[in-house]
Design an enzyme around this catalytic site. Structure first.
Site, PDB file in Angstrom:
ATOM      1  N   TYR A 297     -28.306 -68.050  54.480  1.00 27.04           N
ATOM      2  CA  TYR A 297     -29.797 -68.058  54.598  1.00 27.04           C
ATOM      3  C   TYR A 297     -30.158 -68.638  53.562  1.00 27.04           C
ATOM      4  CZ  TYR A 297     -33.854 -65.063  55.814  1.00 27.04           C
ATOM      5  OH  TYR A 297     -35.141 -64.848  56.048  1.00 27.04           O
ATOM      6  N   TYR A 341     -37.773 -71.496  60.514  1.00 29.72           N
ATOM      7  CA  TYR A 341     -37.565 -70.265  59.767  1.00 29.72           C
ATOM      8  C   TYR A 341     -37.809 -69.111  60.887  1.00 29.72           C
ATOM      9  CZ  TYR A 341     -38.724 -66.358  56.649  1.00 29.72           C
ATOM     10  OH  TYR A 341     -38.688 -65.253  56.247  1.00 29.72           O
TER      11      TYR A 341
END
Length: 388
Positions: A297, A341
C-alpha cells in the site's frame, strides 16, 4: 498477542474473479453505478451471475450500501453482508471477512467492492474540513489545532523522524516513486501510462509537507474495483486459476490512532503492520524470502519503506537501498502512485493477476504474492498463492 499457530482459514477460500471500471479523474457517473459496474465485471470474469452471489463486503466509508448494490445488480437473497472500518486499512480485510464467511459455510459466493469519486467528488487529500464530535475525532483534536490537517501532514511527522533516525535524505523516498511509475508506464490501465519518472524528477517536484514532495503522494481517483471470493473447490471449476487465500490478517498496534499515533515510543515503524506480518507469516508458513511479488500500500512513499522493514525483507533503515536494488518486484501495476488510488483494492486485483500469470508486468513464475492495506491506521494483509 496470541501465540497460536496456523489459522484454519488458510487455503479454504480463493479469489475467483476481479473486475474494475476505468480509472479516471472525472467518472461522470454516480458512485453506485461505479460499484455496480465493477461488481458485474468481476462476476463476468469469474463466470458467475448476480444470482450466484449471497454475500457482500465493503468499507464503512463506501457510499453504496450492500442491499442497494444487490438490488442494482439483480442479486437475490443475501445471507452475509459486512463492512470494515479504517479507510484503506480495510482493503485486505474485506477479503478476510469474505473468506471467513465462505470457510464457515455462511455464504458461498461473496463479492468485495469499493467505489468512489475521490477526485471529482470528495477528495481525501483535502483533509479534515468538518467532523461531528466523536471518540475517534478526539484524537485528531491533539493535532488539528497545530496545523496537521491533511493525511500528508500526518505522515510527514513520521517520515521526518525516519530520515533523522537513519541519517537519510528525502531521496530515500524517491526510489519507491520511481519503481511504481516505471511499472505504471507500461500498464494501459494506469493513469500514468507512458510517463515514467527519474530520481531527478522526484527531487524537482514541489513540496507538499516536508519531507514529502508531490511525487511521494498517491493520486486521487474516480473508479470502482470488485473481487469475487468463493471456496477453492468451486473456484477450480471456474474460468481462471484460483488465487488461494493462503493467509489473511488484520492488525492494530498498541497506542493505535488513525494516522496520528504520535505518542508511541517510536515513530519510525508501523506496529500495526508488524501485527499483520507476524500473523501472515505464521499462517502461510512462509517468510520474506518466499515471496515472489510485493504489492504494498503506497498512499505515501515513506510507509512503503517501513512496511518492508516490518515484514522483515530488510533491516531497519535499509529499505531505501532494498527498493533501489530491486531485490523484490514491487507494485507491478504501478501502485496507487502510478495506476490509481482505489483504497488498495486494485492492488489485490494485481496480486490475483500475478498468481494467474496474466499481469501486464508479469513476474515469471510468480506464485506467492504479499498484498498489504492502508498503513498508519488499523490495517490488514493477504498472502495469495497458486492452487497447489
Amino acid at each position: 498477542m496470541s501465540a497460536r499457530g496456523r489459522d484454519p482459514l488458510s487455503g479454504r477460500a480463493a479469489v475467483a474473479g476481479i473486475g474494475a471500471t476505468e480509472f479516471s479523474k472525472d467518472s461522470g457517473r454516480s458512485e453506485l453505478r461505479l460499484a455496480v459496474e465493477a461488481v458485474r465485471a468481476a462476476l463476468d470474469d469469474a463466470g458467475l451471475t448476480p444470482g450466484d452471489v449471497d454475500g457482500l463486503v465493503t468499507f464503512t466509508m463506501d457510499t453504496s450500501p450492500e442491499i442497494t448494490v444487490a438490488q442494482a445488480c439483480g442479486m437475490g437473497d443475501l445471507s452475509f453482508f459486512s463492512r470494515v472500518h479504517y479507510g484503506g486499512g480495510a482493503a485486505c480485510a474485506t477479503v478476510l471477512q469474505a473468506a471467513l464467511a465462505v470457510a464457515a459455510g455462511v455464504a458461498e459466493v461473496v463479492v468485495c467492492y469499493r467505489a468512489f469519486n475521490e477526485r471529482s467528488g470528495r477528495r481525501f487529500g483535502a483533509g479534515v474540513q468538518h467532523r461531528e464530535p466523536s471518540a475517534e475525532g478526539a484524537a485528531l483534536g491533539w493535532a488539528l489545532p497545530f496545523g496537521l490537517l491533511t493525511p500528508a501532514s500526518w505522515v510527514a511527522m513520521a517520515a521526518q523522524r525516519y530520515l533523522h533516525r537513519y541519517g537519510l535524505t528525502p531521496e530515500a523516498f524517491g526510489h519507491v516513486a520511481v519503481v511504481d511509475r516505471r511499472y505504471a508506464a507500461t500498464n494501459p490501465a494506469a493513469h500514468f501510462c507512458g510517463r515514467p519518472i527519474t530520481l531527478a524528477d522526484h527531487a524537482a517536484s514541489r513540496w507538499i509537507v516536508e519531507p514529502l514532495r508531490l511525487l511521494d503522494c498517491c493520486q486521487e481517483t474516480d473508479g470502482g474495483q470488485a473481487l469475487v471470493i468463493t471456496s477453492v473447490e468451486r473456484a477450480r471449476d471456474l474460468p481462471h486459476p484460483p488465487a488461494v487465500v493462503a493467509a489473511a490478517a488484520q492488525g492494530a498496534g498498541r497506542g493505535q490512532e488513525q494516522m496520528t499515533s504520535f505518542y508511541r515510543d517510536d515513530l519510525t515503524g508501523l506496529p500495526e503492520t508488524g501485527v499483520v506480518a507476524r500473523r501472515l507469516w505464521r499462517t502461510a508458513g512462509l517468510g520474506p524470502g518466499d515471496i515472489d511479488v510485493g504489492i504494498l500500500y503506497d498512499h505515501f512513499t515513506p510507509f512503503v519503506l517501513m512496511q518492508l522493514e516490518e515484514f522483515g525483507f530488510c533491516g531497519r533503515g535499509e529499505a531505501a537501498d532494498f527498493v533501489a536494488e530491486e531485490r523484490l518486484p514491487l507494485n507491478t501495476h504501478g501502485g496507487q502512485l502510478g495506476e490509481a488510488y482505489l483504497h488498495g483494492m486494485n492492488g489485490i486485483a494485481e496480486g490475483v493477476r500475478q498468481v494467474r500469470g496474466s499481469a501486464v508486468n508479469q513476474v515469471p513464475g510468480a506464485s506467492r504474492v504479499l498484498v498489504t492495506a492502508g498503513t498508519g491506521v488499523p490495517t490488514s494483509g493477504l498472502v495469495l498463492t497458486g492452487d497447489g
